[in-house]
Design a protein around this motif. Structure first.
Motif, mmCIF file in Angstrom:
data_model
loop_
_atom_site.group_PDB
_atom_site.id
_atom_site.type_symbol
_atom_site.label_atom_id
_atom_site.label_comp_id
_atom_site.label_asym_id
_atom_site.label_seq_id
_atom_site.Cartn_x
_atom_site.Cartn_y
_atom_site.Cartn_z
ATOM 1 N N VAL A 1 1.085 4.367 -2.870
ATOM 2 C CA VAL A 1 0.943 5.794 -2.561
ATOM 3 C C VAL A 1 2.154 6.578 -3.049
ATOM 4 O O VAL A 1 2.023 7.642 -3.668
ATOM 5 N N THR B 1 -4.033 5.048 5.803
ATOM 6 C CA THR B 1 -2.917 5.835 5.279
ATOM 7 C C THR B 1 -3.320 7.234 4.835
ATOM 8 O O THR B 1 -2.452 8.085 4.659
ATOM 9 N N SER B 2 -4.612 7.473 4.615
ATOM 10 C CA SER B 2 -5.054 8.765 4.075
ATOM 11 C C SER B 2 -6.340 9.210 4.752
ATOM 12 O O SER B 2 -7.127 8.379 5.218
ATOM 13 N N ALA C 1 -4.072 4.732 -2.591
ATOM 14 C CA ALA C 1 -4.154 3.961 -1.348
ATOM 15 C C ALA C 1 -5.382 3.054 -1.347
ATOM 16 O O ALA C 1 -5.322 1.912 -0.873
ATOM 17 N N ILE D 1 0.845 -1.197 0.000
ATOM 18 C CA ILE D 1 0.000 0.000 0.000
ATOM 19 C C ILE D 1 0.880 1.247 0.000
ATOM 20 O O ILE D 1 0.614 2.216 -0.723
ATOM 21 N N THR E 1 -4.537 9.422 -2.321
ATOM 22 C CA THR E 1 -5.621 8.772 -1.595
ATOM 23 C C THR E 1 -6.232 7.653 -2.420
ATOM 24 O O THR E 1 -6.467 6.537 -1.936
ATOM 25 N N THR F 1 -5.099 -0.891 -1.164
ATOM 26 C CA THR F 1 -5.750 -1.616 -0.071
ATOM 27 C C THR F 1 -6.648 -2.722 -0.611
ATOM 28 O O THR F 1 -6.639 -3.854 -0.102
ATOM 29 N N THR G 1 -8.426 2.915 3.214
ATOM 30 C CA THR G 1 -7.042 3.119 2.780
ATOM 31 C C THR G 1 -6.050 2.490 3.761
ATOM 32 O O THR G 1 -4.873 2.831 3.760
#
Length: 429
Positions: A72, A272-273, A310, A68, A307, A314, A269
């Motif tokens: 990104v 992460t975002s 991500a 992931i 985003t 994911t 995500t």
């Protein structure tokens, strides 16, 4: 001579205002994280603790997933930022197509947001505008469940059925109604009889984020029947329950009929975002298209290239790791842990579904443990080496889907030690 009162010395003098706690008693070193990997978090006090709440329900595949992260990074290099105001970008389209392919039911378009709270604000606006376009402008009421949690933005805080200081902040709840879901639908039926013609949407979490209380299937079916009769929009708030947290991609995949909107965030995500998404059924999109109407909602950081990368990363990782199998394995591990804890003093019944569970705590007189008591138990479990979430009269357990048997053993040891320390300190008295 002026007398200056002597005030307690704060335990920390951080420039950061820590959310949802008073600032004077923040235990800085033991609660300031410096790194996280897999299912463990390392703190400034040098200790590594086992995370049993997946960050905030969102790192479903654990911290630091390399695939992931690489997705990104690649997108940040290709396009550090691109907006979605009156424009599009390729990664947002790809992420939308990927999201629409996930649910068991059919959805037509995606709106990106930045958080579950902001997304719930958007869905309330969407429902009200939909009925204006449909020639029913009187439909302004939004119905939520008692005890629910939908966020802390101005609209979502009004929708939340938990006590979150709404009166203090002057949150406008005049067009909000809350109903219980533990009375075989009697309160729901009364509301529909009285105000069904004024309801724009019923918004439900399949499992309440505050307390991990599962909404009974029979109640969900009653809501679906009332939708057929009264015509309101049905919204599944799957901010917490989506992406393998309960079952499948979404808990509402198991509903007999599809919701009109799914709200998803958290695991979207893998944490992460700042991201959320609304998956919208054709019933809604076609009404906007037919009227050539503009939905006036947008957020600067919603659906950025990084985003959306991500999201794609994911989804790919969930498929690669076989998330359905992971969910079943972790749910079984939670069942075993909860069963093992049942004979421990201070432990009551459990609640929740899948990998979203809670263990109720009881004082020695049998009453639910107070909020301060729960926080004391959470702190002692933290000191013993594990991170759990406080809930109303309970601790909540939401481990990552990559938990192993060894992780569950580690969690069991920490909970037992924390409960013993709390008992010794008189927390349950």
């Amino acid at each position: 001579m002026t007398v200056v009162p002597i005030l307690p010395t704060p335990r920390t003098q951080l420039p950061l205002w820590i959310p949802l706690i008073t600032q004077h008693d923040f235990a800085g070193k033991s609660h300031t994280a410096v790194s996280a990997n897999g299912v463990h978090v390392t703190y400034e006090d040098g200790r590594q603790r086992l995370c049993a709440k997946s960050g905030l329900w969102n790192t479903n595949l654990g911290y630091g997933n390399e695939n992931i992260a690489e997705a990104v990074v690649r997108e940040l290099r290709a396009a550090s930022y691109l907006p979605l105001f009156r424009t599009a970008h390729r990664t947002a389209i790809e992420a939308s197509n990927a999201l629409l392919s996930l649910p068991a039911h059919s959805f037509h378009r995606v709106i990106f947001s930045t958080s579950g709270g902001a997304a719930n604000d958007a869905v309330m606006k969407l429902a009200r505008q939909y009925f204006v376009l449909d020639g029913q402008p009187e439909r302004k009421l939004i119905v939520g469940l008692k005890g629910s949690y939908h966020g802390l933005t101005y609209g979502s805080q009004a929708l939340s059925g938990d006590e979150l200081g709404q009166a203090v902040y002057g949150v406008d709840r005049r067009n909000i109604r809350h109903i219980g879901f533990d009375d075989d639908g009697a309160e729901l039926a009364q509301l529909m009889s009285r105000e069904g013609h004024r309801i724009a949407a019923v918004i439900m979490e399949p499992v309440l984020g505050s307390g991990a209380e599962a909404v009974p299937d029979a109640f969900i079916e009653e809501v679906i029947k009332h939708r057929d009769q009264h015509g309101f929009l049905l919204v599944a708030d799957e901010v917490a329950t989506g992406f393998g947290r309960v079952s499948g991609w979404f808990a509402s995949d198991e509903w007999s009929q599809q919701p009109d909107v799914i709200v998803t965030s958290k695991g979207l995500t893998n944490g992460t975002s700042a991201c959320a998404a609304l998956l919208i059924a054709r019933r809604v999109t076609e009404t906007f298209d037919r009227n050539e109407s503009v939905f006036v909602h947008g957020e600067t950081q919603a659906g950025t290239p990084a985003t959306c990368a991500a999201i794609l990363g994911t989804i790919a990782e969930m498929k690669r790791l076989d998330h359905n199998t992971l969910t079943k394995q972790v749910a079984a591990g939670l069942n075993n842990l909860i069963e093992e804890l049942q004979n421990t003093r201070g432990i009551g019944n459990s609640s929740g579904r899948g990998c979203m569970r809670a263990i109720k705590l009881r004082s020695h007189n049998g009453t639910p443990l107070s909020s301060n008591g729960v926080l004391a138990v959470v702190r002692r479990i933290h000191d013993a080496g594990a991170i759990v979430q406080a809930g109303p009269g309970r601790i909540q357990l939401l481990p990552a889907l990559i938990y192993t048997e060894e992780n569950f053993e580690e969690l069991s040891t920490a909970i037992h030690s924390g409960l013993a320390a709390a008992e010794k300190d008189g927390v349950f008295a």
